[in-house]
Scaffold this motif. Structure first.
Motif, short mmCIF file in Angstrom:
data_model
loop_
_atom_site.label_atom_id
_atom_site.label_comp_id
_atom_site.label_asym_id
_atom_site.label_seq_id
_atom_site.Cartn_x
_atom_site.Cartn_y
_atom_site.Cartn_z
N LEU A 99 47.95 28.26 42.37
CA LEU A 99 47.58 26.86 42.60
C LEU A 99 46.12 26.64 42.22
CD1 LEU A 99 49.19 26.43 46.12
CD2 LEU A 99 50.11 25.69 43.93
N PRO A 101 42.69 24.14 42.43
CA PRO A 101 42.11 23.10 43.28
C PRO A 101 42.40 21.72 42.70
CG PRO A 101 40.53 24.86 42.92
CD PRO A 101 41.69 25.14 42.03
N THR A 103 45.37 20.28 43.20
CA THR A 103 46.82 20.13 43.22
C THR A 103 47.25 19.54 44.56
OG1 THR A 103 47.06 22.08 41.80
CG2 THR A 103 49.01 21.39 43.04
N VAL A 118 45.10 21.07 47.63
CA VAL A 118 44.61 22.43 47.41
C VAL A 118 43.11 22.32 47.12
CG1 VAL A 118 44.78 24.50 45.98
CG2 VAL A 118 46.84 23.15 46.47
N PHE A 123 43.09 24.58 52.18
CA PHE A 123 44.03 23.48 52.02
C PHE A 123 43.66 22.38 53.00
CE2 PHE A 123 46.77 25.90 49.34
CZ PHE A 123 46.54 27.21 49.74
N LEU A 133 48.29 28.18 53.63
CA LEU A 133 49.42 27.26 53.69
C LEU A 133 50.28 27.53 54.92
CD1 LEU A 133 50.80 26.91 50.06
CD2 LEU A 133 49.87 25.13 51.53
#
Length: 163
Positions: A99, A101, A103, A118, A123, A133
């Protein structure tokens, strides 16, 4: 008239349990003697007591209750060495999506849409920053979840797929 096939008698679980209990009370030298009786050869010299016991107990159970079916044996044979199988299991468990940053992740839970951003170091959800997460998933649901699984970042394996 249809033919009736009579299978083998059901094993006596009490005698099996008693035999395993007797094995549990044996020392290393006695387990080695029992191994020789059961397998017709000496056990590997490096095998510790707990493994001698477990292999003998398994053999007793397999003899009385039935061993692995042919398909399972083939699957285990294809899996290679235990070390390689363990390495594959670890790598599969660590497989997550990469992922970046910025997103945005979304998940509907109890009829409400939850969006998570993200960040470079965590998060953001509901005005608060979380380090993982999994912590976000816990905050949303109140129960323990794998964060990547909760947000659909780990592919679900179908029941019929091979490892």
């Amino acid at each position: 008239m249809p033919r009736i096939r009579i299978g083998p008698a059901l094993p006596d679980r009490k005698s099996l349990d008693a035999e395993i209990a007797r094995l549990r009370d044996l020392g290393v030298s006695e387990l080695r003697i029992r191994w020789h009786t059961v397998f017709g050869r000496q056990p590997p010299p490096h095998l510790p007591r707990h493994l001698l016991f477990r292999v003998l107990a398994y053999r007793l159970q397999a003899d009385q209750l039935g061993d692995l079916d042919a398909e399972t044996v083939r699957l285990l044979d294809r899996s290679g060495s235990p070390e390689k199988a363990a390495q594959r299991a670890v790598s599969m468990s660590q497989r997550t999506a990469e992922l970046r940053p910025g997103t945005m992740l979304g998940r509907e839970w109890n009829g409400q849409m939850h969006r998570v951003a993200v960040l470079t170091e965590g998060f953001a959800w509901n005005g608060k920053t979380y380090r993982s997460l999994t912590k976000v998933a816990f905050a949303i649901t109140g129960t323990r979840w794998s964060g990547p699984k909760f947000f659909g970042l780990r592919a679900r394996r179908s029941k019929g797929s091979a490892p």
